[in-house]
Write a protein that holds these residues in place. Sequence first.
Motif, mmCIF file in Angstrom:
data_model
loop_
_atom_site.group_PDB
_atom_site.id
_atom_site.type_symbol
_atom_site.label_atom_id
_atom_site.label_comp_id
_atom_site.label_asym_id
_atom_site.label_seq_id
_atom_site.Cartn_x
_atom_site.Cartn_y
_atom_site.Cartn_z
ATOM 1 N N ILE A 31 0.803 -1.217 0.000
ATOM 2 C CA ILE A 31 0.000 0.000 0.000
ATOM 3 C C ILE A 31 0.837 1.268 0.000
ATOM 4 C CG2 ILE A 31 -1.999 -1.061 1.080
ATOM 5 C CD1 ILE A 31 -1.065 -0.001 3.758
ATOM 6 N N ASN A 32 2.128 1.148 0.273
ATOM 7 C CA ASN A 32 2.989 2.336 0.306
ATOM 8 C C ASN A 32 3.560 2.682 -1.066
ATOM 9 O OD1 ASN A 32 2.680 2.735 3.097
ATOM 10 N ND2 ASN A 32 4.235 1.184 3.541
ATOM 11 N N ASP A 33 3.119 1.977 -2.094
ATOM 12 C CA ASP A 33 3.616 2.224 -3.445
ATOM 13 C C ASP A 33 2.438 2.523 -4.365
ATOM 14 O OD1 ASP A 33 4.901 2.369 -5.832
ATOM 15 O OD2 ASP A 33 5.836 0.391 -5.728
ATOM 16 N N PRO A 34 1.980 3.784 -4.402
ATOM 17 C CA PRO A 34 0.803 4.137 -5.204
ATOM 18 C C PRO A 34 1.013 3.977 -6.700
ATOM 19 C CG PRO A 34 1.894 6.113 -4.376
ATOM 20 C CD PRO A 34 2.546 4.947 -3.686
ATOM 21 N N ASP A 35 2.265 3.879 -7.146
ATOM 22 C CA ASP A 35 2.552 3.730 -8.572
ATOM 23 C C ASP A 35 2.806 2.276 -8.964
ATOM 24 O OD1 ASP A 35 2.429 6.533 -8.993
ATOM 25 O OD2 ASP A 35 4.458 6.729 -8.215
ATOM 26 N N CYS A 36 2.508 1.378 -8.045
ATOM 27 C CA CYS A 36 2.803 -0.034 -8.278
ATOM 28 C C CYS A 36 2.145 -0.569 -9.549
ATOM 29 C CB CYS A 36 2.340 -0.850 -7.070
ATOM 30 S SG CYS A 36 2.765 -2.597 -7.143
ATOM 31 N N MET A 37 0.858 -0.292 -9.739
ATOM 32 C CA MET A 37 0.139 -0.848 -10.894
ATOM 33 C C MET A 37 0.593 -0.227 -12.211
ATOM 34 S SD MET A 37 -1.822 -3.320 -9.992
ATOM 35 C CE MET A 37 -2.998 -3.481 -11.338
ATOM 36 N N ALA A 38 1.082 1.005 -12.158
ATOM 37 C CA ALA A 38 1.553 1.672 -13.374
ATOM 38 C C ALA A 38 2.806 1.009 -13.936
ATOM 39 C CB ALA A 38 1.830 3.147 -13.089
ATOM 40 N N GLN A 39 3.442 0.143 -13.151
ATOM 41 C CA GLN A 39 4.632 -0.561 -13.621
ATOM 42 C C GLN A 39 4.274 -1.665 -14.622
ATOM 43 O OE1 GLN A 39 6.279 -1.978 -9.958
ATOM 44 N NE2 GLN A 39 6.741 0.072 -9.186
ATOM 45 N N ILE A 40 2.996 -2.042 -14.661
ATOM 46 C CA ILE A 40 2.541 -3.013 -15.670
ATOM 47 C C ILE A 40 2.228 -2.225 -16.936
ATOM 48 C CG2 ILE A 40 0.788 -4.715 -16.287
ATOM 49 C CD1 ILE A 40 0.352 -5.215 -13.284
ATOM 50 N N SER A 41 2.974 -2.458 -17.979
ATOM 51 C CA SER A 41 2.799 -1.683 -19.202
ATOM 52 C C SER A 41 1.662 -2.232 -20.062
ATOM 53 C CB SER A 41 4.093 -1.687 -20.022
ATOM 54 O OG SER A 41 4.314 -2.967 -20.596
ATOM 55 N N VAL A 42 1.176 -1.395 -20.961
ATOM 56 C CA VAL A 42 0.153 -1.826 -21.915
ATOM 57 C C VAL A 42 0.698 -2.959 -22.772
ATOM 58 C CG1 VAL A 42 -1.255 -1.117 -23.887
ATOM 59 C CG2 VAL A 42 -0.944 0.450 -21.953
ATOM 60 N N LEU A 43 1.970 -2.876 -23.116
ATOM 61 C CA LEU A 43 2.592 -3.924 -23.937
ATOM 62 C C LEU A 43 2.612 -5.256 -23.188
ATOM 63 C CD1 LEU A 43 3.937 -4.560 -26.620
ATOM 64 C CD2 LEU A 43 6.147 -3.925 -25.589
ATOM 65 N N ASP A 44 2.855 -5.211 -21.867
ATOM 66 C CA ASP A 44 2.827 -6.442 -21.065
ATOM 67 C C ASP A 44 1.477 -7.147 -21.213
ATOM 68 O OD1 ASP A 44 5.379 -6.061 -20.011
ATOM 69 O OD2 ASP A 44 4.629 -4.962 -18.257
ATOM 70 N N VAL A 45 0.402 -6.363 -21.067
ATOM 71 C CA VAL A 45 -0.946 -6.927 -21.122
ATOM 72 C C VAL A 45 -1.296 -7.337 -22.550
ATOM 73 C CG1 VAL A 45 -3.380 -6.517 -20.585
ATOM 74 C CG2 VAL A 45 -1.598 -5.510 -19.140
ATOM 75 N N TRP A 46 -0.895 -6.526 -23.513
ATOM 76 C CA TRP A 46 -1.193 -6.832 -24.914
ATOM 77 C C TRP A 46 -0.527 -8.135 -25.353
ATOM 78 C CZ3 TRP A 46 -4.373 -6.158 -28.718
ATOM 79 C CH2 TRP A 46 -3.997 -6.446 -30.028
ATOM 80 N N ASP A 47 0.725 -8.301 -24.987
ATOM 81 C CA ASP A 47 1.446 -9.521 -25.374
ATOM 82 C C ASP A 47 0.789 -10.756 -24.753
ATOM 83 O OD1 ASP A 47 3.237 -8.117 -26.889
ATOM 84 O OD2 ASP A 47 4.841 -8.120 -25.390
#
Length: 343
Positions: A316-332
């Motif tokens: 919970i102390n890392d509000p940018d945690c989910m932003a580390q998953i890129s669109v390319l990661d999900v697309w691939d």
Amino acid sequence: MKAYKSILIVKMSSLGDVLHALPTLHALRQNCPDAHIVWAVHQNFAAVLPGKPYIDDVVYIDKSKLTSIAYLRELWHTLHAYHFDVCFDLQGLAKSAIVALLSGAKEKYGYWEMREGSFLVSKGLTGIHKNDHVIERYLDTVRVLGGTVSSVEFPLPNIDMEKQIMRKRFTEAGMIGPYIAVVPGARWKVKEWPLTYWSDFVNRVAAAGMNVILLGSGEDIVKGQAIMAGTKFPNVFDYTGKTSLHELMAAISMASVYISADTGPLHIANALKKELIALFGPTCPDRTGPYGGETDTYIHIILSSTSKATQQHPLINDPDCMAQISVLDVWDTYTAVIKKVKA
């Protein structure tokens, strides 16, 4: 396991947590086929519960009234009328402890992680899966009491009528052919994948010719509108806040692929054994993710880099945690999954 005749299960919220408790319901019914089983739940999550032969009655608990003496007296009378032999508090919180206490059950048990003083009311049972997925922790209550758990099953309500309803709605909206289901929201803001990422991903999927339906509760309407505002493709359809819980289940059940972060509908997809892609950052999939992890071929988990590095719960102390998953990661991942689905 004793041949209990009257059983109370206390699991009131949230959506994913209620779904996680369904395999314990299945195990209890297998071990106590003649028991009268009652489930205590908040009314807004009751729709995912199956009816008979698994559950005989449902008692709705109003959390806002648990400080009212009059309401507690009323609840006491309601619960005592069942003459419970045993109560399973699978919530393990103060609010569930109140219900367990009022139940009048001769025996009161919970899983080992009893919090907020709930251990003072119900005995926490520690089994061999103490550090495993929460579903196994709940099932340990059955195992420790001598019950048999032969498999992990999710008894669900019948949604055949809702499937017909949603097919008609899709046709009327002009959607032809297969689709993927996307839920852009989550209960906690910190668990949400950035909305701009969702927009980019949805546009890629739509441009490749696949229909996309957006799903979610009323709280996700703004997210759905934002994604729709960012696309010009006619094969993206917004149903956020526009379905009942049964209709949402039906829409997920008919999708080719389901995609979301860690949120309640993800666990519906998992219970339906739907091909799914789950995005995880601040929560640990080994504990609360889709049951089966990546050992089941229909489950595909994408972790943020912080989650990979630490595997803490929650981050919970890392509000940018989910932003580390890129669109390319999900697309691939999606392109590989959809290729498999179409094969």
